[in-house]
Design a protein around this motif. Sequence first.
Motif, PDB file in Angstrom:
ATOM      1  N   LYS A  89       0.821  -1.213   0.000  1.00  0.00           N
ATOM      2  CA  LYS A  89       0.000   0.000   0.000  1.00  0.00           C
ATOM      3  C   LYS A  89       0.856   1.264   0.000  1.00  0.00           C
ATOM      4  N   ALA A  90       2.041   1.195   0.603  1.00  0.00           N
ATOM      5  CA  ALA A  90       2.907   2.369   0.642  1.00  0.00           C
ATOM      6  C   ALA A  90       3.243   2.851  -0.770  1.00  0.00           C
ATOM      7  N   PHE A  91       3.536   1.930  -1.663  1.00  0.00           N
ATOM      8  CA  PHE A  91       3.885   2.314  -3.035  1.00  0.00           C
ATOM      9  C   PHE A  91       2.658   2.838  -3.782  1.00  0.00           C
ATOM     10  N   GLU A  92       1.493   2.259  -3.500  1.00  0.00           N
ATOM     11  CA  GLU A  92       0.255   2.763  -4.096  1.00  0.00           C
ATOM     12  C   GLU A  92       0.004   4.211  -3.666  1.00  0.00           C
ATOM     13  N   PHE A  93       0.231   4.499  -2.368  1.00  0.00           N
ATOM     14  CA  PHE A  93      -0.039   5.837  -1.850  1.00  0.00           C
ATOM     15  C   PHE A  93       0.934   6.873  -2.403  1.00  0.00           C
ATOM     16  N   ILE A  94       2.204   6.495  -2.590  1.00  0.00           N
ATOM     17  CA  ILE A  94       3.156   7.428  -3.221  1.00  0.00           C
ATOM     18  C   ILE A  94       2.618   7.876  -4.573  1.00  0.00           C
ATOM     19  N   CYS A  95       2.085   6.923  -5.326  1.00  0.00           N
ATOM     20  CA  CYS A  95       1.588   7.213  -6.678  1.00  0.00           C
ATOM     21  C   CYS A  95       0.314   8.058  -6.667  1.00  0.00           C
ATOM     22  N   LEU A  96      -0.390   8.099  -5.541  1.00  0.00           N
ATOM     23  CA  LEU A  96      -1.618   8.890  -5.431  1.00  0.00           C
ATOM     24  C   LEU A  96      -1.340  10.360  -5.123  1.00  0.00           C
ATOM     25  N   SER A  97      -0.079  10.700  -4.853  1.00  0.00           N
ATOM     26  CA  SER A  97       0.260  12.098  -4.578  1.00  0.00           C
ATOM     27  C   SER A  97       0.067  12.947  -5.830  1.00  0.00           C
ATOM     28  N   ASP A  98      -0.311  14.198  -5.620  1.00  0.00           N
ATOM     29  CA  ASP A  98      -0.512  15.122  -6.736  1.00  0.00           C
ATOM     30  C   ASP A  98       0.804  15.829  -7.029  1.00  0.00           C
ATOM     31  N   ALA A  99       1.629  15.166  -7.834  1.00  0.00           N
ATOM     32  CA  ALA A  99       2.943  15.698  -8.198  1.00  0.00           C
ATOM     33  C   ALA A  99       3.271  15.219  -9.610  1.00  0.00           C
ATOM     34  N   GLY A 100       4.330  15.762 -10.178  1.00  0.00           N
ATOM     35  CA  GLY A 100       4.734  15.372 -11.525  1.00  0.00           C
ATOM     36  C   GLY A 100       5.178  13.922 -11.582  1.00  0.00           C
ATOM     37  N   ASP A 101       4.998  13.307 -12.750  1.00  0.00           N
ATOM     38  CA  ASP A 101       5.361  11.890 -12.900  1.00  0.00           C
ATOM     39  C   ASP A 101       6.841  11.653 -12.630  1.00  0.00           C
ATOM     40  N   SER A 102       7.696  12.562 -13.111  1.00  0.00           N
ATOM     41  CA  SER A 102       9.137  12.402 -12.910  1.00  0.00           C
ATOM     42  C   SER A 102       9.478  12.406 -11.421  1.00  0.00           C
ATOM     43  N   LYS A 104       7.439  11.652  -8.965  1.00  0.00           N
ATOM     44  CA  LYS A 104       6.884  10.447  -8.329  1.00  0.00           C
ATOM     45  C   LYS A 104       7.746   9.221  -8.614  1.00  0.00           C
ATOM     46  N   ILE A 105       8.339   9.167  -9.816  1.00  0.00           N
ATOM     47  CA  ILE A 105       9.245   8.054 -10.132  1.00  0.00           C
ATOM     48  C   ILE A 105      10.477   8.114  -9.224  1.00  0.00           C
ATOM     49  N   ARG A 106      11.043   9.311  -9.047  1.00  0.00           N
ATOM     50  CA  ARG A 106      12.210   9.469  -8.163  1.00  0.00           C
ATOM     51  C   ARG A 106      11.852   9.093  -6.724  1.00  0.00           C
ATOM     52  N   ALA A 107      10.678   9.514  -6.283  1.00  0.00           N
ATOM     53  CA  ALA A 107      10.252   9.218  -4.915  1.00  0.00           C
ATOM     54  C   ALA A 107      10.019   7.726  -4.727  1.00  0.00           C
ATOM     55  N   THR A 108       9.394   7.087  -5.717  1.00  0.00           N
ATOM     56  CA  THR A 108       9.121   5.647  -5.633  1.00  0.00           C
ATOM     57  C   THR A 108      10.423   4.850  -5.631  1.00  0.00           C
ATOM     58  N   LYS A 109      11.356   5.269  -6.485  1.00  0.00           N
ATOM     59  CA  LYS A 109      12.667   4.607  -6.526  1.00  0.00           C
ATOM     60  C   LYS A 109      13.368   4.730  -5.169  1.00  0.00           C
ATOM     61  N   MET A 110      13.282   5.928  -4.564  1.00  0.00           N
ATOM     62  CA  MET A 110      13.926   6.127  -3.263  1.00  0.00           C
ATOM     63  C   MET A 110      13.279   5.259  -2.197  1.00  0.00           C
ATOM     64  N   LEU A 111      11.949   5.150  -2.210  1.00  0.00           N
ATOM     65  CA  LEU A 111      11.271   4.329  -1.205  1.00  0.00           C
ATOM     66  C   LEU A 111      11.632   2.858  -1.380  1.00  0.00           C
ATOM     67  N   ALA A 112      11.732   2.392  -2.638  1.00  0.00           N
ATOM     68  CA  ALA A 112      12.097   0.995  -2.888  1.00  0.00           C
ATOM     69  C   ALA A 112      13.503   0.700  -2.381  1.00  0.00           C
ATOM     70  N   ARG A 113      14.436   1.601  -2.688  1.00  0.00           N
ATOM     71  CA  ARG A 113      15.812   1.408  -2.219  1.00  0.00           C
ATOM     72  C   ARG A 113      15.872   1.444  -0.689  1.00  0.00           C
TER      73      ARG A 113
END
Length: 293
Positions: A89-102, A104-113
């Motif tokens: 769910k954490a990764f789903e919620f990151i993607c629900l943020s109202d921000a640019g796709d680029s 959100k990709i950087r943020a998702t990559k950071m959370l995964a690492r």
Amino acid sequence: DLFRASAHLLLAGGKRLRPAVVILSADAVRKGSSDDLLPAALALELTHNFTLIHDDIMDGDVARRGVPTVHMVWDEPTAILAGDVLYAKAFEFICLSDAGDSAKIRATKMLARTCAEICEGQSMDMAFEKRADVSELDYLEMVSKKTGVLYGASAAIGGILAGATPVQADALYQFGLNSGVAFQIQDDLIDLLASTAKSGKDRASDIREGKQTLIAIKAREKGLDLAPYRKDLSGEEIEDLIARLEAAGIIDEIRAIAVEKAVVAKKALTILPDSEEKRLLTEIADYFIDRGN
């Protein structure tokens, strides 16, 4: 049942420090941006709670936040799945943020690492229990991964989603990383010094389990044998141990290391313009080392 188990610790309270750091970091970069980023703040809290559920299983702890741990209320298989649900769910919620796709990709990559590094840190923590030669540097690397990186990610992800420059995002990460290490050092002291009623955890569980915290490392360096304390301890035995550690100067030494990490964390924020949010972030770093005193 699975979702009730997943929500169990979330509903039990907690300080919500990681989502607070996301929100404050975002607003420190761009005032008002956090209104669009609450899902990301939630994502960091869900990640934290996923690690707590799994940690409690591995450590055999029976209490957390003043309530029975998830595996005690349900069972271990359900608790494992409950943690997995929060992780996903954490990764789903990151993607629900109202921000640019680029962003959100950087943020998702950071959370995964970050999640991978947390697992590394937990693995190191468990491996340390079988070693008698863990150094202060080994310990600091372990807590950087087990605790520091999630605070680093909280600060940096808030900044990234708010439009931070790479330099600002790195400064926020360093703030979170170092304040997170200070937080964990203080947490190790609280484990021993605070009552179960105050901390919501099993008192002296780190000592009982033979964990290689700074307390254990400094005690070994000073010739203080903690082996006799690796058992269920009475309140009187815990107070006796605290007195011996204080007499050896160990508690003061450990507090000084926590303070040093908090100072480094606050210095990292100097790159950001002055704001109420920046001031509150520095106060959080101070709180990390003052709580439980």
